[in-house]
Design an enzyme around this catalytic site. Structure first.
Site, PDB file in Angstrom:
ATOM      1  N   GLN A 112     -38.188   1.486  -1.332  1.00  0.00           N
ATOM      2  CA  GLN A 112     -38.544   0.878  -2.542  1.00  0.00           C
ATOM      3  C   GLN A 112     -38.327  -0.693  -2.263  1.00  0.00           C
ATOM      4  OE1 GLN A 112     -34.472   2.178  -4.584  1.00  0.00           O
ATOM      5  NE2 GLN A 112     -34.587   0.093  -5.206  1.00  0.00           N
ATOM      6  N   ALA A 113     -38.261  -1.069  -1.006  1.00  0.00           N
ATOM      7  CA  ALA A 113     -38.086  -2.678  -0.612  1.00  0.00           C
ATOM      8  C   ALA A 113     -39.190  -3.156  -1.416  1.00  0.00           C
ATOM      9  CB  ALA A 113     -38.037  -2.824   0.748  1.00  0.00           C
ATOM     10  N   GLU A 167     -40.247  11.111   6.081  1.00  0.00           N
ATOM     11  CA  GLU A 167     -40.150  10.911   4.606  1.00  0.00           C
ATOM     12  C   GLU A 167     -41.404  11.608   3.603  1.00  0.00           C
ATOM     13  OE1 GLU A 167     -41.549   6.625   3.425  1.00  0.00           O
ATOM     14  OE2 GLU A 167     -40.266   6.367   4.806  1.00  0.00           O
ATOM     15  N   ARG A 204     -40.671   0.762   9.461  1.00  0.00           N
ATOM     16  CA  ARG A 204     -41.220   1.935   9.413  1.00  0.00           C
ATOM     17  C   ARG A 204     -40.419   2.975  10.270  1.00  0.00           C
ATOM     18  NH1 ARG A 204     -44.218   0.029   6.795  1.00  0.00           N
ATOM     19  NH2 ARG A 204     -46.199  -0.496   6.961  1.00  0.00           N
TER      20      ARG A 204
END
Length: 337
Positions: free
Chosen positions: A297-298, A264, A235
């Site tokens: 994008q993990a 973000e 996070r």
């Protein structure tokens, strides 16, 4: 049920549509995110599907309830963007996807660490310009170094196990509930402050709560080992970005790899290559040669997207049938916490 799905991309449509073949819901895909200004787009839907950066505050909950929505299915694990008290007050059930593919995020975490530590991202940029010089690309072995993992749930445990058993690192971990299997591998549990003082690298894998917000801050960084490398695929708001930048400028932090960022929302998941981004902290981060940033994008693997879609639609089908919701999130007062 008719389901309005906010913040969708091509991959969302692909995997949700495929999974829906076994459920038969009426899916309506929207590219726009969910907030107070866009909530009206869910008119006529009993169900809403939202993502990690959508806003689900009290105002949005009230508007969704007024439009007839009875359930919000989050296609993500985190729910810190949801006002659970307001959801309970307006009679809206909240479900999430607590575990879709821990391996996806754990593998990406290790990939980020290796790319940052061995300067792969910089080497790739050089080679594209036919620069094959190795000056400035000296890295370090992972083997034998002291690694810290904060949060050893499913993802953190995989990262700790990989670092310990795969790379031969000394691993310190911090979690309210130590994992006996990790301890048998030689992982040692300590308090977060102790961990930061002793490790070369810290990887964050804990939920965002009032207690963990800005757990990496000016005070903790001042006590950390010189040259600490910080990895965050969890996070964004676990890190105080301004404090992190200050530590990078004084060279007390030796490297940073982030797949998440505390501000973000409105930036990640969109193509802003032709726009001027007015987030000065993010733009400053991107100027450091020892900082690697990716756009959340993990989680993005075929296996994870398939599991997210299936779990999300299962929750909606269970709700429609009046069955217990396996992945419901409730307010503290309602849960008894």
């Amino acid at each position: 049920m008719r389901v309005t799905i906010f913040g969708t991309r091509t991959y969302d449509r692909q995997f949700l549509t495929a999974a829906n073949a076994a459920h038969g819901h009426d899916l309506s895909f929207l590219e726009t995110g969910l907030d107070s200004a866009t909530a009206s787009l869910a008119a006529g839907s009993e169900a809403v599907c939202a993502f990690v950066n959508d806003s689900l505050d009290a105002d949005v909950m009230e508007k969704l309830a007024g439009l007839g929505a009875r359930i919000v299915a989050l296609r993500c694990a985190g729910y810190n963007n949801v006002d659970l008290d307001a959801a309970a007050r307006f009679g809206i059930a909240i479900t999430r996807v607590p575990a879709y593919s821990p391996h996806a995020v754990a593998e990406f975490t290790i990939g980020l660490l290796l790319a940052l530590d061995r300067k792969i991202h910089r080497a790739w940029s050089r080679v594209r310009e036919n620069n094959y010089s190795l000056d400035g690309l000296v890295g370090r072995n992972l083997h034998g170094r002291v690694m810290g993992v904060v949060g050893t749930g499913q993802i953190g445990a995989l990262v700790a196990r990989t670092l310990r058993a795969g790379f031969g690192c000394d691993v310190l971990a911090s979690d309210p509930f130590p994992d006996p299997e990790l301890e048998r591998l030689g992982v040692r549990y300590v308090e977060v402050d102790t961990l930061l003082r002793e490790v070369d690298v810290v990887s964050l894998h804990c939920p965002l709560t009032p207690g963990t917000r800005h757990m990496i801050n000016a005070a903790t960084l001042a006590e950390a080992r010189q040259g600490l490398v910080v990895i965050n695929t969890s996070r964004g708001a676990l890190i105080d970005t301004k404090a992190l930048i200050d530590a990078l400028k004084t060279r007390s932090v030796g490297g940073v790899a982030l797949d998440v960022y505390e501000q973000e929302a409105g930036i990640f998941f969109d193509d802003l290559s032709n726009e001027i981004i007015d987030d000065d902290l993010l733009q400053r981060l991107l100027t450091f040669p020892n900082v690697l940033v990716t756009g959340h994008q993990a989680f993005l693997t075929e296996e994870a997207l398939g599991a997210i879609a299936e779990t999300t639609l299962n929750s909606l089908s269970d709700f429609e049938k009046g069955l217990p919701l396996a992945h419901e999130v409730v307010a503290a007062a309602r849960s008894g916490a």
